[in-house]
Enzyme design. Structure first.
Site, mmCIF file in Angstrom:
data_model
loop_
_atom_site.group_PDB
_atom_site.id
_atom_site.type_symbol
_atom_site.label_atom_id
_atom_site.label_comp_id
_atom_site.label_asym_id
_atom_site.label_seq_id
_atom_site.Cartn_x
_atom_site.Cartn_y
_atom_site.Cartn_z
ATOM 1 N N GLU A 44 47.031 44.604 49.706
ATOM 2 C CA GLU A 44 48.468 44.405 49.935
ATOM 3 C C GLU A 44 49.245 45.556 49.302
ATOM 4 O O GLU A 44 48.802 46.171 48.334
ATOM 5 C CB GLU A 44 48.917 43.071 49.320
ATOM 6 C CG GLU A 44 50.390 42.756 49.567
ATOM 7 C CD GLU A 44 50.773 41.335 49.176
ATOM 8 O OE1 GLU A 44 51.919 40.931 49.442
ATOM 9 O OE2 GLU A 44 49.912 40.614 48.605
ATOM 10 N N ASN A 191 52.720 34.649 56.903
ATOM 11 C CA ASN A 191 51.944 34.433 55.687
ATOM 12 C C ASN A 191 52.721 33.529 54.742
ATOM 13 O O ASN A 191 53.921 33.731 54.533
ATOM 14 C CB ASN A 191 51.675 35.767 54.986
ATOM 15 C CG ASN A 191 51.206 35.579 53.547
ATOM 16 O OD1 ASN A 191 50.049 35.248 53.303
ATOM 17 N ND2 ASN A 191 52.097 35.753 52.588
ATOM 18 N N GLU A 192 52.041 32.535 54.203
ATOM 19 C CA GLU A 192 52.655 31.633 53.225
ATOM 20 C C GLU A 192 54.075 31.253 53.644
ATOM 21 O O GLU A 192 55.033 31.374 52.883
ATOM 22 C CB GLU A 192 52.652 32.245 51.823
ATOM 23 C CG GLU A 192 51.272 32.323 51.217
ATOM 24 C CD GLU A 192 51.266 32.699 49.732
ATOM 25 O OE1 GLU A 192 52.360 32.816 49.140
ATOM 26 O OE2 GLU A 192 50.165 32.846 49.172
ATOM 27 N N TYR A 259 44.701 29.820 44.197
ATOM 28 C CA TYR A 259 44.370 30.675 43.062
ATOM 29 C C TYR A 259 43.933 29.840 41.863
ATOM 30 O O TYR A 259 44.256 28.652 41.762
ATOM 31 C CB TYR A 259 45.574 31.545 42.680
ATOM 32 C CG TYR A 259 45.860 32.653 43.671
ATOM 33 C CD1 TYR A 259 45.205 33.865 43.566
ATOM 34 C CD2 TYR A 259 46.764 32.472 44.707
ATOM 35 C CE1 TYR A 259 45.463 34.892 44.473
ATOM 36 C CE2 TYR A 259 47.026 33.482 45.617
ATOM 37 C CZ TYR A 259 46.371 34.697 45.492
ATOM 38 O OH TYR A 259 46.615 35.708 46.390
ATOM 39 N N GLU A 316 43.191 33.898 50.790
ATOM 40 C CA GLU A 316 43.623 34.396 49.479
ATOM 41 C C GLU A 316 43.040 33.488 48.414
ATOM 42 O O GLU A 316 43.300 32.282 48.413
ATOM 43 C CB GLU A 316 45.150 34.426 49.350
ATOM 44 C CG GLU A 316 45.827 35.589 50.037
ATOM 45 C CD GLU A 316 47.299 35.702 49.683
ATOM 46 O OE1 GLU A 316 47.664 35.422 48.511
ATOM 47 O OE2 GLU A 316 48.100 36.073 50.568
ATOM 48 N N GLN A 365 42.576 41.013 44.638
ATOM 49 C CA GLN A 365 42.590 41.927 45.760
ATOM 50 C C GLN A 365 41.569 43.039 45.511
ATOM 51 O O GLN A 365 40.843 42.996 44.523
ATOM 52 C CB GLN A 365 43.982 42.482 45.967
ATOM 53 C CG GLN A 365 44.983 41.424 46.399
ATOM 54 C CD GLN A 365 46.362 42.002 46.722
ATOM 55 O OE1 GLN A 365 46.565 43.198 46.819
ATOM 56 N NE2 GLN A 365 47.325 41.112 46.849
#
Length: 513
Positions: A44, A191-192, A259, A316, A365
């Site tokens: 990203e 995204n999100e 996460y 993610e 990432q």
């Protein structure tokens, strides 16, 4: 004397328990293929994740190929990176593709409001990204801008990338240096969108998706897999709503994010180094929640899509700690330790166990950001423990999963939190060999276990082990690496093959004989 006897009894009891631990791999019961894209990566426009970390520009004194660092690309190629997701993340829903094409000196400079409020010069755009993917030999996953874009903008981006004819957009791509169309393997619409992508309700997102997807056209031989932006963590409402509402439009998969925070609190996540054992176990035990999230969401998909045509992509995931002191908090810089290597391996095991639906995942990432593979500083770079975990598991890419169980699995407990001490996964690789991945989560105690494959006992196993002396052992720039794989092997003795797993270790072996 009494205390000594009690200690001896306890030691003998522990030894007896360890001797009883057995891993059984059912080699004659093949399951779904472990898709190589489970080992996907994510890049990203965030901090130095792309700029400086990977992209230095063609004029840089740092050795590069068309602007991409040779050392970083070489290390990533050794991982057999199967897939790269770009340009975000939250950045994707503020990215306008036309600003990233044409002469780099003439591209507009914007502000990256999501990540640190720093200038974004758009030096890395569509052509540069596909050059990166092609240098790596990886598939391309492009995330479209639903948040601040338009259906026309998104449709024209796809036409620019994939058109074979002589349309104005195809000619513009050729003018910018690319004759043949780019191969777009995956394309996400937003995204999100429950958060940074627009704070939407799933019902509203479904209406937008249906609207926008209707105009996304490509040649039949370059049609991407279309991904809908799904939920996160324990949420299942997005999966339910998308599964019901997206029938009849291009729709192949749902993304999901999750996460790992040692404390479970966003305001104070926990330190990347110098942490107590309580945060070691809380971090690793979190993968049990990840498994629960995946199973609950895929169960919903099973109800609405019994043919299993829709994938569930965990695109993610990774550790998220308090930012490194002295750095821009918006750059998400954090140390990477042995704990992260075990966390990665445990995620692999979860995704392998759910391989029927989970055909992709993307660690967050690649370089310098969150749970990175590589850390760089100017012309120097270092491979992280997470990098080595990914390298150990390369044989599982496109392997056929095999059932594997742990009998008499010791329980690892710290304070009030417990988890299984041993985690196992198994698969038959493309080379025909049976591979076994093992994690000993216990931070202080080694474990011995017996390995059985099918009805028999292998003659031997050979592979590598990843461990270190400290829970927060790391590989730092300019210093000798503390966390690197070492050779690991074991031979059967008297019809028994015993593996000795060090405390806090990851082991991947190939079965021989």
């Amino acid at each position: 004397m009494k205390k000594q006897l009690l200690a001896l009894v306890a030691t003998l009891a522990l030894a007896a328990q360890a001797a009883d631990v057995k891993v059984v791999v059912s080699a004659d019961q093949p399951g779904p293929v472990i898709h190589r894209n489970i080992y996907g990566q994510f890049a990203e426009h965030l901090g130095t994740g792309i700029y400086e970390g990977m992209w230095v520009g063609p004029e840089s004194k740092i050795p590069n190929v068309r602007g991409w660092r040779k050392d970083v690309i070489g290390a990533l190629k050794d991982l057999h990176v199967p897939l790269v997701r770009w340009p975000g993340g939250c950045f994707a829903d503020e990215y306008h593709w036309r600003e990233g094409i044409g002469p780099r000196a003439k591209r507009p400079v914007k502000v990256n409001y999501n990540w640190g409020g720093v200038p974004e010069n758009n030096a890395v755009g569509t052509h540069e990204f596909f050059d990166l993917a092609e240098q790596l030999g990886a598939e391309a996953y492009v995330n479209g801008n639903l948040g601040t874009g338009s259906p026309q903008e998104m449709a024209e981006w796809l036409e620019y990338m994939t058109s074979e004819g002589n349309s104005t957009l195809a000619q513009l791509r050729r003018k910018n240096g690319r004759d043949k169309p780019f191969r777009v393997h995956y394309f996400a619409i937003g995204n999100e969108n429950w958060g940074c992508g627009g704070n939407m309700r799933p019902e509203y997102y479904v209406d937008l998706y249906r609207h926008w997807a209707s105009f996304l056209r490509t040649p039949a031989n370059n049609r991407p897999i279309f991904i809908a932006s799904g939920g996160h963590d324990a949420r299942t409402d997005w999966t339910e709503t998308l599964a019901k509402g997206l029938k009849g439009v291009p729709f192949d998969a749902i993304s999901h994010h999750g996460y790992t925070l040692p404390t479970g609190k966003w305001e104070k996540k926990g330190s990347a180094v110098g942490f107590p054992e309580a945060e070691w176990i809380s971090t690793l035990a979190h993968t049990q929640k990840v498994d629960e999230w995946v199973r609950k969401n895929t169960a919903i998909l099973d109800q609405h899509d019994p043919a299993k045509k829709v994938g569930f992509y965990f695109d993610e995931w990774g550790s998220w700690y308090d930012p490194e002191p002295g750095t821009n908090p918006g750059f998400l810089v954090q140390r990477n330790t042995l704990r992260d290597a075990l966390l990665a391996a445990l995620h692999f095991h979860v995704f392998h166990a759910n391989a029927e639906r989970v055909k992709m995942s993307n660690v967050a990432q690649m370089v310098n950001v969150l749970q990175a593979m590589i850390l760089t500083s100017k012309d120097k770079f270092v491979l992280t423990p997470t990098y080595h975990a990914f390298k150990l598991y390369v044989p599982f890419q496109d392997a056929t999963s095999l059932p594997a169980t742990v009998e008499n699995n010791p329980v690892y407990t710290v304070d009030k939190l417990s988890m299984p001490g041993i985690s196992v996964t198994a698969g038959r690789g493309k080379d025909g060999k049976v591979y076994v991945g093992l994690v000993n989560a216990n931070a202080t105690q080694a474990t011995e276990l017996d390995l059985q494959v099918g009805a028999g006992v292998p003659k031997a196993v050979k592979g590598q082990v990843l461990t270190a002396g400290a829970m927060d052992a790391q590989n730092e720039l300019g210093k000798p690496a503390q966390v690197v794989p070492q050779a690991f092997e074991a031979q059967a003795v008297n019809g028994k093959l015993t593996l000795k797993l060090p405390a806090k270790s990851v082991v991947v072996v190939a079965v021989e004989g």
